[in-house]
Design a protein around this motif. Structure first.
Motif, PDB file in Angstrom:
ATOM      1  N   THR A 143       0.752   6.174  12.834  1.00 39.56           N
ATOM      2  CA  THR A 143      -0.578   5.841  12.537  1.00 39.56           C
ATOM      3  C   THR A 143      -1.227   4.434  12.378  1.00 39.56           C
ATOM      4  O   THR A 143      -2.250   4.033  12.864  1.00 39.56           O
ATOM      5  N   LYS A 162      -3.569   4.389  15.585  1.00 38.93           N
ATOM      6  CA  LYS A 162      -4.946   4.501  14.741  1.00 38.93           C
ATOM      7  C   LYS A 162      -5.557   3.201  14.353  1.00 38.93           C
ATOM      8  O   LYS A 162      -6.886   2.888  14.388  1.00 38.93           O
ATOM      9  N   CYS A 163      -4.677   2.259  13.754  1.00 37.70           N
ATOM     10  CA  CYS A 163      -4.830   1.105  13.300  1.00 37.70           C
ATOM     11  C   CYS A 163      -4.707   0.003  14.087  1.00 37.70           C
ATOM     12  O   CYS A 163      -4.954  -1.480  13.646  1.00 37.70           O
ATOM     13  N   THR A 204       0.684  -1.024  -0.031  1.00 34.65           N
ATOM     14  CA  THR A 204       0.062   0.161  -0.077  1.00 34.65           C
ATOM     15  C   THR A 204       0.802   1.137  -0.089  1.00 34.65           C
ATOM     16  O   THR A 204       1.703   1.235   0.837  1.00 34.65           O
ATOM     17  N   THR A 242      -7.203  10.949   3.032  1.00 37.95           N
ATOM     18  CA  THR A 242      -7.654   9.391   2.983  1.00 37.95           C
ATOM     19  C   THR A 242      -6.637   8.467   3.570  1.00 37.95           C
ATOM     20  O   THR A 242      -6.974   7.337   3.595  1.00 37.95           O
ATOM     21  N   GLU A 280      -5.455   7.758   6.252  1.00 39.48           N
ATOM     22  CA  GLU A 280      -5.525   6.958   7.583  1.00 39.48           C
ATOM     23  C   GLU A 280      -6.296   5.543   7.254  1.00 39.48           C
ATOM     24  O   GLU A 280      -6.274   4.630   7.706  1.00 39.48           O
ATOM     25  N   ARG A 281      -7.383   5.790   6.458  1.00 42.98           N
ATOM     26  CA  ARG A 281      -8.375   4.687   6.199  1.00 42.98           C
ATOM     27  C   ARG A 281      -7.665   3.534   5.289  1.00 42.98           C
ATOM     28  O   ARG A 281      -7.765   2.381   5.426  1.00 42.98           O
ATOM     29  N   GLU A 282      -6.926   4.224   4.363  1.00 39.30           N
ATOM     30  CA  GLU A 282      -5.983   3.201   3.520  1.00 39.30           C
ATOM     31  C   GLU A 282      -5.074   2.169   4.246  1.00 39.30           C
ATOM     32  O   GLU A 282      -4.865   1.261   4.019  1.00 39.30           O
ATOM     33  N   CYS A 287      -5.462   1.625   7.678  1.00 34.88           N
ATOM     34  CA  CYS A 287      -5.979   0.648   8.490  1.00 34.88           C
ATOM     35  C   CYS A 287      -6.685  -0.469   7.644  1.00 34.88           C
ATOM     36  O   CYS A 287      -6.572  -1.722   8.071  1.00 34.88           O
ATOM     37  N   ALA A 288      -6.907  -0.152   6.198  1.00 38.60           N
ATOM     38  CA  ALA A 288      -7.145  -1.191   5.429  1.00 38.60           C
ATOM     39  C   ALA A 288      -5.851  -2.144   5.225  1.00 38.60           C
ATOM     40  O   ALA A 288      -6.078  -3.348   5.204  1.00 38.60           O
TER      41      ALA A 288
END
Length: 301
Positions: free
Chosen positions: A249, A253-254, A186, A200, A202-204, A206-207
C-alpha cells in the motif's frame, strides 16, 4: 501402495508419491490423537491428466509450507490443508505493480508466504490442485520474504530460519539508538486472522508516508505482529503477510519509493504492546507498525 499414518507421516508420504493429504491446523490434542489412529491409503503416482477427477473444495489462503510436489495452505481461520501438484495443474499469476499481466509459472515458484486461490480435485484420499491463481505482486513479496533479512520467513530446502534468532536480530537493529532515531510511528490494526487493510488504513499510511517524505534522509521500517491466539508458525506467516500488505500500500497507493524502505519483517506475537489475556489487549497487538527512521550519521549527530 503406501499405508501411512496421519498427520505425522503425511509429509513423508507426500514427498515420496506427490500426493496431498488434508491436515487440520490448531487441533486439540484429543483430535490429533484420534486422527493419528486412522490410516489413509495412497496408491500410485500422481496422474498428469486430472481433468476427469471429481471436484474438490476451493481453497483460499497462504502457502505455509512446501515439501516436494505438495504444499500446505493455511486459511485466515487458521485451517491448514495439504494440496498436491500435478503436471496437469494450471499455475498462473496475474496483475501486480510490474504490469506483467497473466503469466504462467512453474510449481517451484509457489513459495511459502504466497496468498493463493486454488481449485482442487479429489485423488487418492487427498486433494490435487487443478488451478492455482495468485497476484504477481504477492509473488514478488513472497520472493522478497524468502530471500530477506532478519525476522523474515525463509525456506531453503528443508531448513527454516529460527524465529527467535530473527526476533533478536530485529530487536538489536531497532535498539541501535546510536545509529537511528525513530521520529514517528503509525500503527495499523487488524481483525483476528486477517491481513486485509481496514477502511481508514490507506489514508493513515499515506499520511505517514507524507510525514516521512518531509524529513530528509528518512527511511520506513514496517513490522507486523499478531496476538497470542493461534499456531506459532501460522502467526509468523500472518505477521509477515500483514507487513507485506502495508508495504504494498505504501509503495503502490502512497508513492513511497522502495529504496527508502528497509526490509519488512514479521514478529508474530513477540513484543506485545498490551495484555494478550484480554480482548482489548489482543486487538492492540494485532498490528503493523510503520516506523519513520532517520540515521544519526546523516543528521551529523
Amino acid at each position: 501402495m503406501f499405508n501411512i499414518k496421519t498427520p505425522a507421516a503425511s509429509f513423508v508420504a507426500l514427498a515420496l508419491v506427490g500426493a496431498a493429504l488434508p491436515a487440520a491446523a490448531q487441533q486439540q490434542p484429543a483430535e490429533v490423537a484420534a486422527e493419528a489412529s486412522q490410516s489413509i491409503l495412497v496408491e500410485g503416482q500422481v496422474p498428469a491428466d486430472i481433468s476427469d477427477l471429481p471436484d474438490g473444495p476451493d481453497i483460499e489462503g497462504i502457502i505455509s509450507d512446501r515439501l516436494g510436489s505438495a504444499m500446505e495452505v493455511t486459511t485466515p481461520a487458521g485451517e491448514a490443508t495439504m494440496v498436491g501438484l500435478s503436471q496437469g495443474t494450471s499455475i498462473k499469476g496475474r496483475g501486480g505493480f510490474l504490469g506483467l499481466g497473466r503469466t504462467e509459472v512453474t510449481g517451484d515458484m509457489l513459495l511459502a508466504g504466497l496468498p493463493v486461490e486454488i481449485e482442487t480435485v479429489q485423488w487418492g484420499g487427498g486433494l490435487l490442485a487443478k488451478r492455482v491463481r495468485f497476484s504477481n505482486s504477492d509473488l514478488e513479496t513472497a520472493q522478497m520474504i524468502r530471500g530477506g533479512t532478519a525476522g523474515q520467513f525463509a525456506r531453503q530446502g528443508a531448513a527454516i530460519e529460527a524465529n527467535t534468532e530473527a526476533a533478536e536480530a530485529l530487536r538489536g537493529r531497532m535498539g541501535e539508538i546510536d545509529n537511528y532515531d525513530i521520529v514517528g510511528v503509525t500503527n495499523v490494526y487488524f481483525d483476528t486472522g486477517e491481513w486485509s487493510l481496514p477502511g481508514t488504513a490507506e489514508r493513515e499510511l499515506c499520511a505517514a508516508a507524507m510525514q516521512a517524505d518531509s524529513i530528509d534522509n528518512s527511511l520506513l521500517l514496517v513490522v507486523g505482529y499478531t496476538d497470542s491466539v493461534g499456531d506459532e508458525d501460522y502467526n509468523q506467516v500472518l505477521s509477515e503477510r500483514r507487513a507485506s500488505r502495508v508495504v504494498n500500500t505504501l509503495q503502490q497507493k502512497c508513492s513511497w519509493k522502495p529504496w527508502r524502505m528497509l526490509s519488512p519483517t514479521g514478529m508474530a506475537e513477540s513484543d506485545p504492546t498490551a495484555d494478550n489475556s484480554t480482548a482489548a489487549g489482543r486487538a492492540q497487538n494485532r498490528r503493523v507498525s510503520v516506523n519513520i527512521l532517520v540515521s544519526k550519521a546523516a543528521q551529523g549527530l
